[in-house]
Scaffold this motif. Structure first.
Motif, PDB file in Angstrom:
ATOM      1  N   TYR A 246     -42.379 -40.296 -11.864  1.00  0.00           N
ATOM      2  CA  TYR A 246     -41.939 -39.448 -12.963  1.00  0.00           C
ATOM      3  C   TYR A 246     -43.064 -38.488 -13.358  1.00  0.00           C
ATOM      4  N   VAL A 247     -42.672 -37.274 -13.656  1.00  0.00           N
ATOM      5  CA  VAL A 247     -43.609 -36.272 -14.156  1.00  0.00           C
ATOM      6  C   VAL A 247     -43.046 -35.718 -15.449  1.00  0.00           C
ATOM      7  N   ILE A 248     -43.853 -35.709 -16.482  1.00  0.00           N
ATOM      8  CA  ILE A 248     -43.449 -35.098 -17.749  1.00  0.00           C
ATOM      9  C   ILE A 248     -44.052 -33.694 -17.767  1.00  0.00           C
ATOM     10  N   ALA A 249     -43.193 -32.702 -17.877  1.00  0.00           N
ATOM     11  CA  ALA A 249     -43.628 -31.311 -17.732  1.00  0.00           C
ATOM     12  C   ALA A 249     -43.201 -30.474 -18.931  1.00  0.00           C
ATOM     13  N   ALA A 250     -43.897 -29.365 -19.103  1.00  0.00           N
ATOM     14  CA  ALA A 250     -43.471 -28.378 -20.097  1.00  0.00           C
ATOM     15  C   ALA A 250     -42.152 -27.777 -19.626  1.00  0.00           C
ATOM     16  N   GLU A 251     -41.239 -27.617 -20.546  1.00  0.00           N
ATOM     17  CA  GLU A 251     -39.900 -27.105 -20.213  1.00  0.00           C
ATOM     18  C   GLU A 251     -39.964 -25.794 -19.435  1.00  0.00           C
ATOM     19  N   GLU A 252     -40.949 -24.962 -19.768  1.00  0.00           N
ATOM     20  CA  GLU A 252     -40.998 -23.636 -19.166  1.00  0.00           C
ATOM     21  C   GLU A 252     -41.368 -23.636 -17.678  1.00  0.00           C
ATOM     22  N   VAL A 253     -41.860 -24.745 -17.146  1.00  0.00           N
ATOM     23  CA  VAL A 253     -42.212 -24.775 -15.719  1.00  0.00           C
ATOM     24  C   VAL A 253     -41.363 -25.769 -14.933  1.00  0.00           C
ATOM     25  N   ALA A 254     -40.487 -26.493 -15.602  1.00  0.00           N
ATOM     26  CA  ALA A 254     -39.741 -27.580 -14.957  1.00  0.00           C
ATOM     27  C   ALA A 254     -38.900 -27.110 -13.782  1.00  0.00           C
ATOM     28  N   ASP A 255     -38.128 -26.044 -13.951  1.00  0.00           N
ATOM     29  CA  ASP A 255     -37.254 -25.573 -12.873  1.00  0.00           C
ATOM     30  C   ASP A 255     -38.066 -25.119 -11.664  1.00  0.00           C
ATOM     31  N   PHE A 256     -39.190 -24.486 -11.913  1.00  0.00           N
ATOM     32  CA  PHE A 256     -40.051 -24.014 -10.823  1.00  0.00           C
ATOM     33  C   PHE A 256     -40.562 -25.196  -9.999  1.00  0.00           C
ATOM     34  N   VAL A 257     -40.972 -26.260 -10.672  1.00  0.00           N
ATOM     35  CA  VAL A 257     -41.481 -27.445  -9.972  1.00  0.00           C
ATOM     36  C   VAL A 257     -40.380 -28.073  -9.119  1.00  0.00           C
ATOM     37  N   CYS A 258     -39.176 -28.150  -9.654  1.00  0.00           N
ATOM     38  CA  CYS A 258     -38.059 -28.731  -8.906  1.00  0.00           C
ATOM     39  C   CYS A 258     -37.804 -27.977  -7.607  1.00  0.00           C
ATOM     40  N   LEU A 259     -38.006 -26.663  -7.628  1.00  0.00           N
ATOM     41  CA  LEU A 259     -37.760 -25.842  -6.442  1.00  0.00           C
ATOM     42  C   LEU A 259     -38.932 -25.870  -5.464  1.00  0.00           C
ATOM     43  N   GLN A 260     -40.152 -25.916  -5.987  1.00  0.00           N
ATOM     44  CA  GLN A 260     -41.324 -25.730  -5.132  1.00  0.00           C
ATOM     45  C   GLN A 260     -41.877 -27.011  -4.524  1.00  0.00           C
ATOM     46  N   VAL A 261     -41.759 -28.132  -5.217  1.00  0.00           N
ATOM     47  CA  VAL A 261     -42.351 -29.373  -4.706  1.00  0.00           C
ATOM     48  C   VAL A 261     -41.319 -30.088  -3.839  1.00  0.00           C
ATOM     49  N   THR A 262     -41.492 -29.999  -2.538  1.00  0.00           N
ATOM     50  CA  THR A 262     -40.557 -30.611  -1.590  1.00  0.00           C
ATOM     51  C   THR A 262     -41.239 -31.626  -0.678  1.00  0.00           C
ATOM     52  N   GLN A 263     -42.568 -31.693  -0.761  1.00  0.00           N
ATOM     53  CA  GLN A 263     -43.312 -32.614   0.091  1.00  0.00           C
ATOM     54  C   GLN A 263     -44.564 -33.091  -0.623  1.00  0.00           C
ATOM     55  N   ILE A 264     -44.844 -34.382  -0.517  1.00  0.00           N
ATOM     56  CA  ILE A 264     -46.059 -34.955  -1.080  1.00  0.00           C
ATOM     57  C   ILE A 264     -46.689 -35.848  -0.026  1.00  0.00           C
ATOM     58  N   HIS A 265     -47.917 -35.534   0.335  1.00  0.00           N
ATOM     59  CA  HIS A 265     -48.664 -36.354   1.307  1.00  0.00           C
ATOM     60  C   HIS A 265     -47.843 -36.562   2.580  1.00  0.00           C
ATOM     61  N   ARG A 266     -47.286 -35.461   3.093  1.00  0.00           N
ATOM     62  CA  ARG A 266     -46.471 -35.448   4.310  1.00  0.00           C
ATOM     63  C   ARG A 266     -45.178 -36.268   4.178  1.00  0.00           C
ATOM     64  N   THR A 267     -44.798 -36.572   2.960  1.00  0.00           N
ATOM     65  CA  THR A 267     -43.540 -37.275   2.708  1.00  0.00           C
ATOM     66  C   THR A 267     -42.564 -36.322   2.032  1.00  0.00           C
ATOM     67  N   SER A 268     -41.372 -36.174   2.576  1.00  0.00           N
ATOM     68  CA  SER A 268     -40.368 -35.306   1.951  1.00  0.00           C
ATOM     69  C   SER A 268     -39.911 -35.916   0.633  1.00  0.00           C
ATOM     70  N   VAL A 269     -39.794 -35.090  -0.384  1.00  0.00           N
ATOM     71  CA  VAL A 269     -39.405 -35.572  -1.709  1.00  0.00           C
ATOM     72  C   VAL A 269     -38.346 -34.652  -2.296  1.00  0.00           C
ATOM     73  N   GLN A 270     -37.653 -35.189  -3.294  1.00  0.00           N
ATOM     74  CA  GLN A 270     -36.685 -34.403  -4.059  1.00  0.00           C
ATOM     75  C   GLN A 270     -37.025 -34.564  -5.529  1.00  0.00           C
ATOM     76  N   VAL A 271     -37.211 -33.433  -6.191  1.00  0.00           N
ATOM     77  CA  VAL A 271     -37.558 -33.442  -7.612  1.00  0.00           C
ATOM     78  C   VAL A 271     -36.355 -32.963  -8.415  1.00  0.00           C
ATOM     79  N   GLU A 272     -35.980 -33.733  -9.420  1.00  0.00           N
ATOM     80  CA  GLU A 272     -34.840 -33.346 -10.239  1.00  0.00           C
ATOM     81  C   GLU A 272     -35.049 -33.768 -11.684  1.00  0.00           C
ATOM     82  N   ARG A 273     -34.383 -33.062 -12.579  1.00  0.00           N
ATOM     83  CA  ARG A 273     -34.428 -33.416 -13.990  1.00  0.00           C
ATOM     84  C   ARG A 273     -33.618 -34.694 -14.222  1.00  0.00           C
ATOM     85  N   VAL A 274     -34.087 -35.514 -15.138  1.00  0.00           N
ATOM     86  CA  VAL A 274     -33.320 -36.691 -15.544  1.00  0.00           C
ATOM     87  C   VAL A 274     -33.304 -36.754 -17.064  1.00  0.00           C
ATOM     88  N   ALA A 275     -32.317 -37.453 -17.595  1.00  0.00           N
ATOM     89  CA  ALA A 275     -32.160 -37.549 -19.049  1.00  0.00           C
ATOM     90  C   ALA A 275     -33.176 -38.520 -19.628  1.00  0.00           C
TER      91      ALA A 275
END
Length: 257
Positions: A131-160
């Motif tokens: 989980y990452v707690i982010a400022a609202e103003e950058v959240a959508d950008f992070v969801c689109l840009q972060v697709t891989q971490i340490h050569r592992t494919s990831v999916q970032v999405e908002r949750v309630a």
């Protein structure tokens, strides 16, 4: 004596900006939202409140006990709602069978997307989900840009927020023995480096003790202290258990993963 004389040299730019914000709120009687601050910076903000009148600060990191928080500086008569902090909760889904994602993995991926650390609060890792707690103003950008971490494919999405239960902090315990609780000796043992090598980052201002830059290698560490070394992560002094037969001090430390 200036009010800024109470702070270390590297803390003064933040203290100056903090006092400017406090003064602006006092003068304009309007709310001001900060980026995320660490516990030391929050303490500085609180201490500077005495320099203005009828101004209050409220803080939230999204959950009870959050380390990093956003702060709203506001007139005392104004009520603050949770939505005013503009916090977004992001979940990172990944297949961690072959590599368990750690705090520094998530941090590196988020920062490599071009974001500043101040736009992010706590980063929490758990089995299967991060989980990452982010400022609202950058959240959508992070969801689109972060697709891989340490050569592992990831999916970032908002949750309630309603479905969020903060995972317990993961500490990997390690027992060390040191000649004394000096910071350079402890860092050397924790990170398997010579005492001389440990002096280099300390004197370069890359070590923080309880979120405060500490450049004195002779600083005495104690139970409960949180120590961070840039590029190596953080560890906490869990317990000082006594001395060995040879007179060395035995400590249990917890490495934050």
């Amino acid at each position: 004596m200036s009010v800024f004389d109470h702070f270390a040299k590297e803390e003064r730019p933040f203290a100056e900006r903090a006092l400017e914000m406090l003064t602006l709120v006092e003068r304009k009687q309007a709310m001001r939202l900060t980026d995320f601050v660490d516990p030391r910076q929050l303490l500085i903000l609180k201490s500077l409140c005495s320099q203005v009148r009828d101004v209050k600060i409220s803080a939230s990191g999204g959950y009870e006990g959050a380390e990093r928080v956003r702060v709203i500086i506001h007139p005392e008569y104004m009520e603050v709602e949770q939505d005013d902090f503009r916090l977004a909760l992001l979940a990172i889904q990944a297949d961690q069978r072959f590599h368990a994602l750690e705090h520094r993995d998530v941090m590196g991926a988020v920062l490599s997307a071009g974001m500043k650390r101040e736009k992010f609060g706590d980063m929490l890792t758990d089995a299967g989900t991060c989980y990452v707690i982010a400022a609202e103003e950058v959240a959508d950008f992070v969801c689109l840009q972060v697709t891989q971490i340490h050569r592992t494919s990831v999916q970032v999405e908002r949750v309630a927020w309603e479905s969020f239960t903060p995972p317990a902090a993961r500490l990997v315990e390690k027992t060390i023995t040191v000649p004394s609780p000096r910071m350079d000796a402890v860092i050397g043992e924790v990170h398997n480096m010579s005492r001389a090598k440990a002096l280099v980052p300390i004197r370069a201002g890359k070590v923080k003790v309880n979120w405060k830059v500490t450049e004195d290698p002779s600083t005495q560490l104690a139970e409960g202290d949180m120590v961070s070394l840039a590029g190596f992560g953080r560890f906490k002094i869990i317990e000082v258990t006594g001395t060995t037969r040879s007179g060395r001090l035995r400590m249990i430390v917890g490495l934050v993963t």
